[in-house]
Scaffold this motif. Structure first.
Motif, PDB file in Angstrom:
ATOM      1  N   GLU A  31      16.566  26.065  47.664  1.00 60.93           N
ATOM      2  CA  GLU A  31      16.257  26.139  49.107  1.00 60.93           C
ATOM      3  C   GLU A  31      14.757  26.203  49.328  1.00 60.93           C
ATOM      4  OE1 GLU A  31      18.422  29.475  50.685  1.00 60.93           O
ATOM      5  OE2 GLU A  31      20.329  28.572  50.096  1.00 60.93           O
ATOM      6  N   TRP A  32      14.045  26.854  48.428  1.00 57.00           N
ATOM      7  CA  TRP A  32      12.576  26.919  48.528  1.00 57.00           C
ATOM      8  C   TRP A  32      11.985  25.525  48.315  1.00 57.00           C
ATOM      9  CZ3 TRP A  32       8.825  29.177  44.368  1.00 57.00           C
ATOM     10  CH2 TRP A  32       7.549  29.365  44.931  1.00 57.00           C
TER      11      TRP A  32
ATOM     12  N   PRO B  53       6.599  25.018  47.889  1.00 53.09           N
ATOM     13  CA  PRO B  53       7.237  25.499  46.662  1.00 53.09           C
ATOM     14  C   PRO B  53       6.405  25.180  45.421  1.00 53.09           C
ATOM     15  CG  PRO B  53       8.255  23.450  47.363  1.00 53.09           C
ATOM     16  CD  PRO B  53       7.271  23.830  48.437  1.00 53.09           C
TER      17      PRO B  53
ATOM     18  N   ARG C 196       7.173  35.408  41.369  1.00 57.00           N
ATOM     19  CA  ARG C 196       8.001  35.500  42.587  1.00 57.00           C
ATOM     20  C   ARG C 196       9.265  36.287  42.249  1.00 57.00           C
ATOM     21  NH1 ARG C 196       4.662  33.578  46.603  1.00 57.00           N
ATOM     22  NH2 ARG C 196       3.620  31.694  45.923  1.00 57.00           N
TER      23      ARG C 196
ATOM     24  N   THR D  26      18.624  29.824  45.598  1.00 61.73           N
ATOM     25  CA  THR D  26      17.460  30.306  46.360  1.00 61.73           C
ATOM     26  C   THR D  26      16.227  29.459  46.048  1.00 61.73           C
ATOM     27  OG1 THR D  26      18.392  32.525  46.243  1.00 61.73           O
ATOM     28  CG2 THR D  26      16.063  32.365  46.839  1.00 61.73           C
ATOM     29  N   LEU D  27      16.035  29.135  44.778  1.00 61.48           N
ATOM     30  CA  LEU D  27      14.875  28.321  44.386  1.00 61.48           C
ATOM     31  C   LEU D  27      15.012  26.893  44.901  1.00 61.48           C
ATOM     32  CD1 LEU D  27      14.413  29.707  40.777  1.00 61.48           C
ATOM     33  CD2 LEU D  27      12.911  30.067  42.745  1.00 61.48           C
TER      34      LEU D  27
ATOM     35  N   LEU E 121      10.393  34.799  48.850  1.00 59.53           N
ATOM     36  CA  LEU E 121       9.765  33.505  48.609  1.00 59.53           C
ATOM     37  C   LEU E 121       9.113  33.051  49.910  1.00 59.53           C
ATOM     38  CD1 LEU E 121      12.494  31.719  46.450  1.00 59.53           C
ATOM     39  CD2 LEU E 121      10.409  32.859  45.684  1.00 59.53           C
TER      40      LEU E 121
ATOM     41  N   ALA F 131       7.765  30.644  52.959  1.00 49.64           N
ATOM     42  CA  ALA F 131       8.327  29.448  53.592  1.00 49.64           C
ATOM     43  C   ALA F 131       7.499  28.248  53.162  1.00 49.64           C
ATOM     44  CB  ALA F 131       8.271  29.605  55.103  1.00 49.64           C
TER      45      ALA F 131
ATOM     46  N   ASP G 228      14.058  39.346  48.380  1.00 54.33           N
ATOM     47  CA  ASP G 228      13.841  37.896  48.322  1.00 54.33           C
ATOM     48  C   ASP G 228      12.661  37.590  49.230  1.00 54.33           C
ATOM     49  OD1 ASP G 228      13.817  35.191  48.718  1.00 54.33           O
ATOM     50  OD2 ASP G 228      15.932  35.023  49.257  1.00 54.33           O
TER      51      ASP G 228
END
Ligand code: PRP
Length: 216
Positions: A154-155, A128, A103, A151-152, A123, A125, A121
């Motif tokens: 939030e994923w 994860p 990713r 960011t990770l 990733l 939705a 970016d």
């Protein structure tokens, strides 16, 4: 005063192979092809340490002699290289973990402010990975690493392990203060950042040396 090497920071600079390849990597006369090779070797050494305790599941194995119970990796593992320089670490992960999900995150550091700027970016939705191996050879101010970790998070990734080849004390401090549960593996922690936020003694700009764009 923050402990510069909390429990979550693992430094591999007592390993002979790490020292050897780090010296080659730092040398200004090392050409791009050799630079990429040293990055890959150091990434393999980092990865071997950083993946000691991944989740496993039992599996049936039949040897030429008899049946036995073995183990294989369980769960989804993502490798997350920060472009550009993180690309140089990616082959090490795909070779040791063939089913890894890769990713990409694209950040560059603004030359004036040293703040990270996001340009890629993708990733997905939801859904994860269970573990993210964040790949960036350089941890300088820590701004790029923190943006990637946010960011990770939030994923929805539960466990984040950062692999860097060279780090500055400032970057280690920022990441460990903001994200005390993120584990960092690095080959070395150098002395300091200069006034342009480059690592000293360092190795220059890993992305430029890797992709032969020094001076642009
Ligand atoms: C470098 C490096 C990290 C970042 C580290 O990338 O590869 O991503 O800077 O600095 P920080 O800890 O202060 O955020 P750069 O911006 O040079 O981009 P590149 O990888 O494309 O060369």
């Amino acid at each position: 005063m923050v402990n510069p090497r909390p429990e979550t920071v693992h430094v591999l600079d007592n390993h002979s192979l790490v020292r050897h390849h780090m010296s080659m990597l730092r040398d200004v006369s090392t050409a791009p092809a050799a630079f990429r090779q040293h990055v890959k070797i150091l990434s393999l050494l980092l990865l071997a340490e950083a993946t000691r305790d991944l989740r496993m599941r039992d599996c049936a194995v039949t040897t030429p002699m008899e049946a036995m119970q073995g183990q294989q990796l369980a769960g989804r593992i993502a490798a997350v290289p920060i472009l550009r320089a993180g690309l140089g670490m990616t082959a090490a992960v795909t070779e040791l973990i063939p089913d890894v999900e890769v990713r990409h995150l694209g950040f560059y550091r603004d030359e004036q402010t040293a703040q990270p700027v996001r340009y890629y970016d993708k990733l997905p939705a939801g859904a994860p990975a269970d573990v993210a191996l964040l790949l960036d050879p350089m941890l300088a101010t820590g701004g790029s690493a923190c943006m990637a970790i946010e960011t990770l998070r939030e994923w929805g990734v539960g466990r984040i392990v950062m692999l860097s080849i060279i780090a500055a004390p400032e970057g280690i401090r920022l990441v460990t203060e903001r994200f005390p549960d993120v584990i960092i593996y690095t080959c070395v922690i150098d002395r300091e950042l200069n006034d342009r936020r480059f690592i000293l003694p360092g190795l220059g700009d890993a992305g430029d040396r890797m992709f032969n764009t020094v001076g642009e």
